[in-house]
Design a protein around this motif. Structure first.
Motif, PDB file in Angstrom:
ATOM      1  N   SER A   1       0.274  -0.943  -0.225  1.00 52.99           N
ATOM      2  CA  SER A   1      -0.283   0.418  -0.418  1.00 52.99           C
ATOM      3  C   SER A   1       1.072   0.900  -0.394  1.00 52.99           C
TER       4      SER A   1
ATOM      5  N   LYS B   1      -8.139   0.107  -0.017  1.00 53.28           N
ATOM      6  CA  LYS B   1      -7.825  -0.475   1.348  1.00 53.28           C
ATOM      7  C   LYS B   1      -8.002  -1.783   1.803  1.00 53.28           C
TER       8      LYS B   1
ATOM      9  N   HIS C   1      -6.531  -0.466   6.447  1.00 55.42           N
ATOM     10  CA  HIS C   1      -5.991  -1.690   5.248  1.00 55.42           C
ATOM     11  C   HIS C   1      -6.046  -2.930   5.378  1.00 55.42           C
TER      12      HIS C   1
END
Length: 312
Positions: free
Chosen positions: A56, A138, A92
């Motif tokens: 991420s 996410k 996330h």
């Protein structure tokens, strides 16, 4: 880039998943993945390797992964309170649903709203007083199962289906060798070992760790040739093709009778017809040792040769 360097075989499957990992690096969105494969083929390892590569940009690191054993899920309320509210909301995460066919249908139905595709990549799940947002930049979903027919079709339709490949003997041999620490093998022996692993990566790993490695340590052996392997097979009663004793019993029953119904086989073996159909006849059928004919099951010519070769 090779995202699956720890996993032997499954080249096509890894190529497909690698494509989506590459795309994730740009979009931070992974399609809902649905992995289908037999027991022991490596579904969990594959899902774990995918999750390890979902980095991420917002977090600046790989998203955490939560593995959910679907047999532990009881109802929608438990799913919302124990999983969604604790691990998903405003976080996330990669959710891996193992053996999703064991997920209760009401939860599968609940997920239809969550997984419904739209151009905004965000859906809201409404449950009682909760309005829970699922942002697919996410949250990533990976499902896996051995029994896709038990999962409702609308849920499967919302996923990218990935079917695992059958392992080749060469690949199973590599798994055996890689799981045997510092033992060495000759090629003929490794191929024969692979032939009794039933096309299954987990079986190959267990064959190495539980059988070959244990025998080698007990007898101070470092090189496994056909002689040593023959001794291991003799001690453990390992049959050609890795046939189990119950499967062998079915072959022997059919040798005595031209055609035999499942009910008759059940009476002789003491196993239910459901168990015979679901667990014990599939592997002999796959290897053309028995066949389904009008009136029941029959031993094939190949099956007779098999019994003759082992002295039965």
């Amino acid at each position: 880039m090779n995202y699956f360097d720890e996993m032997i075989g499954q080249s096509k499957t890894k190529s497909v998943l690698g494509f989506y990992i590459d795309a994730f690096e740009k979009t931070e969105i992974l399609p809902n993945m649905f992995i289908v494969g037999q027991r022991g083929q490596g579904k969990t390892m594959l899902a774990t390797q995918v999750a390890k590569n979902l980095r991420s940009k917002t977090l600046g690191r790989v998203k955490p992964m939560l593995t959910i054993n679907c047999s532990t899920l009881k109802n929608v309320r438990q799913f919302i309170e124990d999983i969604v509210l604790q691990y998903v909301r405003d976080q996330h995460i990669t959710l891996f649903f193992d053996e999703v066919h064991e997920m209760p249908v009401p939860i599968q139905t609940c997920l239809l709203t969550v997984l419904n595709p739209n151009k905004h990549n965000i859906n809201t799940l409404r449950f009682e007083d909760y309005n829970i947002e699922f942002d697919f930049t996410k949250v990533s979903f990976i499902f896996a199962t051995t029994d896709p027919q038990k999962v409702i079709t609308p849920l499967k339709d919302r996923c990218r289906m990935v079917h695992m490949e059958e392992y080749k003997y060469e690949e199973l041999g590599e798994i055996v060798k890689g799981s045997s620490e510092d033992l060495e093998f000759d090629d003929e022996t490794l191929r024969d070992i692979a032939s009794v692993c039933r096309g299954n990566a987990r079986n190959a790993t267990l064959m190495a760790k539980d059988n070959i490695l244990q025998f080698a340590r007990r007898h101070n052996v470092s090189f496994i040739d056909m002689d040593i392997w023959g001794r291991i097979k003799g001690v453990l009663g390992i049959l050609p093709l890795g046939l189990e004793n119950t499967e062998l019993q079915i072959l022997k029953v059919l040798k005595e009778r031209t055609v035999c119904s499942l009910t008759n086989i059940s009476a002789v073996t003491g196993l239910s017809t459901q168990a015979l159909r679901a667990e014990f006849e599939l592997y002999p059928l796959k290897h053309n040792l028995i066949e389904i004919v009008q009136g029941g099951r029959r031993l094939t010519g190949h099956g007779r040769e098999y019994l003759k070769a082992i002295g039965e």
